[in-house]
Design a protein around this motif. Structure first.
Motif, mmCIF file in Angstrom:
data_model
loop_
_atom_site.group_PDB
_atom_site.id
_atom_site.type_symbol
_atom_site.label_atom_id
_atom_site.label_comp_id
_atom_site.label_asym_id
_atom_site.label_seq_id
_atom_site.Cartn_x
_atom_site.Cartn_y
_atom_site.Cartn_z
ATOM 1 N N LYS A 31 -8.741 3.996 -2.310
ATOM 2 C CA LYS A 31 -9.164 3.169 -1.181
ATOM 3 C C LYS A 31 -8.160 3.272 -0.027
ATOM 4 O O LYS A 31 -8.539 3.369 1.147
ATOM 5 N N ILE A 32 -6.884 3.267 -0.350
ATOM 6 C CA ILE A 32 -5.841 3.374 0.681
ATOM 7 C C ILE A 32 -5.931 4.731 1.379
ATOM 8 O O ILE A 32 -5.816 4.820 2.609
ATOM 9 N N LEU A 33 -6.147 5.789 0.614
ATOM 10 C CA LEU A 33 -6.246 7.129 1.199
ATOM 11 C C LEU A 33 -7.471 7.272 2.093
ATOM 12 O O LEU A 33 -7.485 8.077 3.021
ATOM 13 N N ASP A 34 -8.511 6.500 1.817
ATOM 14 C CA ASP A 34 -9.736 6.554 2.624
ATOM 15 C C ASP A 34 -9.640 5.719 3.900
ATOM 16 O O ASP A 34 -10.539 5.773 4.752
ATOM 17 N N GLU A 35 -8.594 4.930 4.047
ATOM 18 C CA GLU A 35 -8.520 3.970 5.150
ATOM 19 C C GLU A 35 -8.476 4.632 6.529
ATOM 20 O O GLU A 35 -9.011 4.071 7.492
ATOM 21 N N LYS A 36 -7.890 5.787 6.630
ATOM 22 C CA LYS A 36 -7.833 6.441 7.945
ATOM 23 C C LYS A 36 -9.243 6.795 8.418
ATOM 24 O O LYS A 36 -9.592 6.569 9.593
ATOM 25 N N THR A 37 -10.059 7.364 7.533
ATOM 26 C CA THR A 37 -11.438 7.704 7.899
ATOM 27 C C THR A 37 -12.223 6.450 8.261
ATOM 28 O O THR A 37 -12.987 6.432 9.232
ATOM 29 N N VAL A 38 -12.042 5.388 7.472
ATOM 30 C CA VAL A 38 -12.718 4.114 7.761
ATOM 31 C C VAL A 38 -12.313 3.607 9.137
ATOM 32 O O VAL A 38 -13.156 3.196 9.942
ATOM 33 N N PHE A 39 -11.024 3.658 9.442
ATOM 34 C CA PHE A 39 -10.522 3.170 10.726
ATOM 35 C C PHE A 39 -11.072 4.002 11.883
ATOM 36 O O PHE A 39 -11.491 3.458 12.912
ATOM 37 N N GLN A 40 -11.090 5.303 11.726
ATOM 38 C CA GLN A 40 -11.629 6.170 12.777
ATOM 39 C C GLN A 40 -13.101 5.834 13.053
ATOM 40 O O GLN A 40 -13.534 5.822 14.218
ATOM 41 N N ASN A 41 -13.850 5.556 12.002
ATOM 42 C CA ASN A 41 -15.260 5.178 12.176
ATOM 43 C C ASN A 41 -15.396 3.821 12.856
ATOM 44 O O ASN A 41 -16.309 3.601 13.655
ATOM 45 N N GLU A 42 -14.483 2.904 12.556
ATOM 46 C CA GLU A 42 -14.503 1.590 13.207
ATOM 47 C C GLU A 42 -14.206 1.713 14.695
ATOM 48 O O GLU A 42 -14.838 1.039 15.523
ATOM 49 N N VAL A 43 -13.257 2.571 15.038
ATOM 50 C CA VAL A 43 -12.930 2.787 16.454
ATOM 51 C C VAL A 43 -14.116 3.425 17.168
ATOM 52 O O VAL A 43 -14.447 3.056 18.306
ATOM 53 N N ARG A 56 0.824 -1.209 0.000
ATOM 54 C CA ARG A 56 0.000 0.000 0.000
ATOM 55 C C ARG A 56 0.859 1.262 0.000
ATOM 56 O O ARG A 56 0.525 2.261 -0.650
ATOM 57 N N GLU A 57 1.963 1.226 0.718
ATOM 58 C CA GLU A 57 2.878 2.371 0.704
ATOM 59 C C GLU A 57 3.428 2.577 -0.706
ATOM 60 O O GLU A 57 3.503 3.717 -1.193
ATOM 61 N N ALA A 58 3.799 1.480 -1.358
ATOM 62 C CA ALA A 58 4.317 1.576 -2.725
ATOM 63 C C ALA A 58 3.254 2.108 -3.681
ATOM 64 O O ALA A 58 3.544 2.913 -4.573
ATOM 65 N N ALA A 59 2.013 1.655 -3.504
ATOM 66 C CA ALA A 59 0.923 2.132 -4.363
ATOM 67 C C ALA A 59 0.722 3.634 -4.190
ATOM 68 O O ALA A 59 0.522 4.362 -5.174
ATOM 69 N N LEU A 60 0.768 4.118 -2.940
ATOM 70 C CA LEU A 60 0.616 5.559 -2.699
ATOM 71 C C LEU A 60 1.739 6.360 -3.348
ATOM 72 O O LEU A 60 1.548 7.520 -3.733
ATOM 73 N N MET A 61 2.913 5.744 -3.461
ATOM 74 C CA MET A 61 4.051 6.429 -4.081
ATOM 75 C C MET A 61 4.059 6.256 -5.596
ATOM 76 O O MET A 61 5.013 6.653 -6.260
ATOM 77 N N GLY A 62 2.979 5.673 -6.144
ATOM 78 C CA GLY A 62 2.812 5.620 -7.595
ATOM 79 C C GLY A 62 3.284 4.350 -8.269
ATOM 80 O O GLY A 62 3.212 4.235 -9.496
ATOM 81 N N CYS A 63 3.764 3.357 -7.495
ATOM 82 C CA CYS A 63 4.229 2.108 -8.101
ATOM 83 C C CYS A 63 3.055 1.280 -8.614
ATOM 84 O O CYS A 63 1.945 1.347 -8.084
ATOM 85 N N SER A 64 3.330 0.465 -9.626
ATOM 86 C CA SER A 64 2.421 -0.593 -10.014
ATOM 87 C C SER A 64 2.694 -1.784 -9.093
ATOM 88 O O SER A 64 3.851 -2.099 -8.820
ATOM 89 N N ILE A 65 1.653 -2.431 -8.630
ATOM 90 C CA ILE A 65 1.795 -3.504 -7.653
ATOM 91 C C ILE A 65 1.531 -4.850 -8.312
ATOM 92 O O ILE A 65 0.527 -5.025 -9.023
#
Length: 326
Positions: free
Chosen positions: A300-312, A235-244
């Motif tokens: 989806k990766i960028l949205d994960e923090k909001t999703v996690f906060q809602n889960e908590v 996911r870190e690589a994807a955020l930095m623009g890599c193909s996974i």
């Protein structure tokens, strides 16, 4: 108000960071949150994660009324604190069995006096899952259907701070990054067979920023590991623009945890996987941009923090407020 105690090992792994992230976000809405480290020399870990620990105290003891958050690497805690309400957090699937040394048990035909099933299904134990893979594993193997989603998110170093290193895709180096601690013989064999055609670069012995810099100027990140949960480095690589590119093991085998096109998932059981991989790399290296294939995954990766906060927050509302009126 009952204490919530997050039990954590010391160290700088993704799992340790996630335990601190959970404690931090829960403490934003619930004041009685504590960390309990499993080792006494925890000061370095506590300071390393000071962006999360600034609102959290350390507890040195546990009473029977405390609510415990226990990572899957510590199944013995389930037996030790039978009276407590416990949330057993499956951040990965494989780590539980590694902790119990299951392979050695099978090889020596020596099994513990308790079964894994009776251990994790005991009273006062609830289950949190970091991935769809873990959720499905609990259903299929242990017939545990009532689980609480508690995922994770990528540190903002990669979504914000290191974005200065991101290069346009067509200007990137034709390099395949990989983690040498993942993938074992399968990955090593593939690299050896194709090292004359492609340049492979291991991510080892690097600072976080140096790793981000390499990701920002390379075209591909390869991960042929076991994918015991939603691993962070892809996911870190994807955020930095890599193909996974992954295989289809573990969490990579479904469309929820790593939602990329199947053609970028190498079937490790296929006799044609070497040809498939080579053709896929040729294709990815030829692109001017990879947005058509990976932009949804990055979002989806960028949205994960909001999703996690809602889960908590849901955890607080359902298990702290509704159940105990806290």
């Amino acid at each position: 108000m009952r204490k919530v105690i997050v039990i954590a090992p010391i160290g700088k792994t993704g799992g340790v960071e996630l335990l601190h992230q959970f404690a931090f976000h829960l403490a934003e809405n619930y004041e009685n949150v504590y960390l309990k480290y499993t080792q006494n020399n925890y000061e370095g870990t506590y300071k390393f994660y000071e962006e999360y620990t600034k609102k959290i105290r350390v507890s040195n003891k546990i009473s029977h009324n405390d609510i415990l958050i226990i990572p899957e690497t510590m199944p013995y805690m389930l037996r030790r604190y039978k009276q407590n309400l416990k949330f057993f957090w499956w951040m990965s699937v494989d780590n539980l069995y590694g902790t119990l040394n299951l392979k050695n048990m099978i090889a020596t035909k020596r099994f513990p006096i308790f079964s894994i099933k009776s251990l994790i299904r005991q009273d006062n134990t609830k289950h949190m899952v970091q991935s769809f893979y873990a959720k499905k594993h609990l259903k299929d193997v242990y017939e545990i259907f009532d689980t609480l989603d508690m995922t994770d998110y990528i540190n903002e170093d990669f979504s914000i701070k290191f974005q200065k290193h991101v290069t346009d895709y067509d200007l990137r180096d034709n390099v395949i990054l990989y983690n040498p601690s993942k993938g074992g013989e399968e990955q090593l064999q593939l690299i050896n067979l194709l090292s004359q055609k492609f340049k492979f670069l291991p991510l080892v012995g690097l600072t976080r920023e140096k790793m981000g810099e390499l990701m920002g100027k390379s075209k591909v990140y390869l991960d042929l590991g076991n994918h015991p949960g939603k691993d962070r480095i892809p996911r870190e690589a994807a955020l930095m623009g890599c193909s996974i590119i992954t295989n289809t093991r573990g969490s990579a085998g479904n469309k929820f945890d790593i939602p990329i096109d199947k053609k970028f998932k190498i079937n490790q059981y296929s006799d044609n996987n070497l040809k498939h991989f080579s053709e896929t790399i040729d294709y990815l290296f030829s692109l001017r941009t990879n947005d058509v294939h990976y932009s949804d995954y990055r979002k989806k990766i960028l949205d994960e923090k909001t999703v996690f906060q809602n889960e908590v927050l849901k955890f607080k509302m359902e298990w702290l407020q509704e159940t105990y009126g806290s």
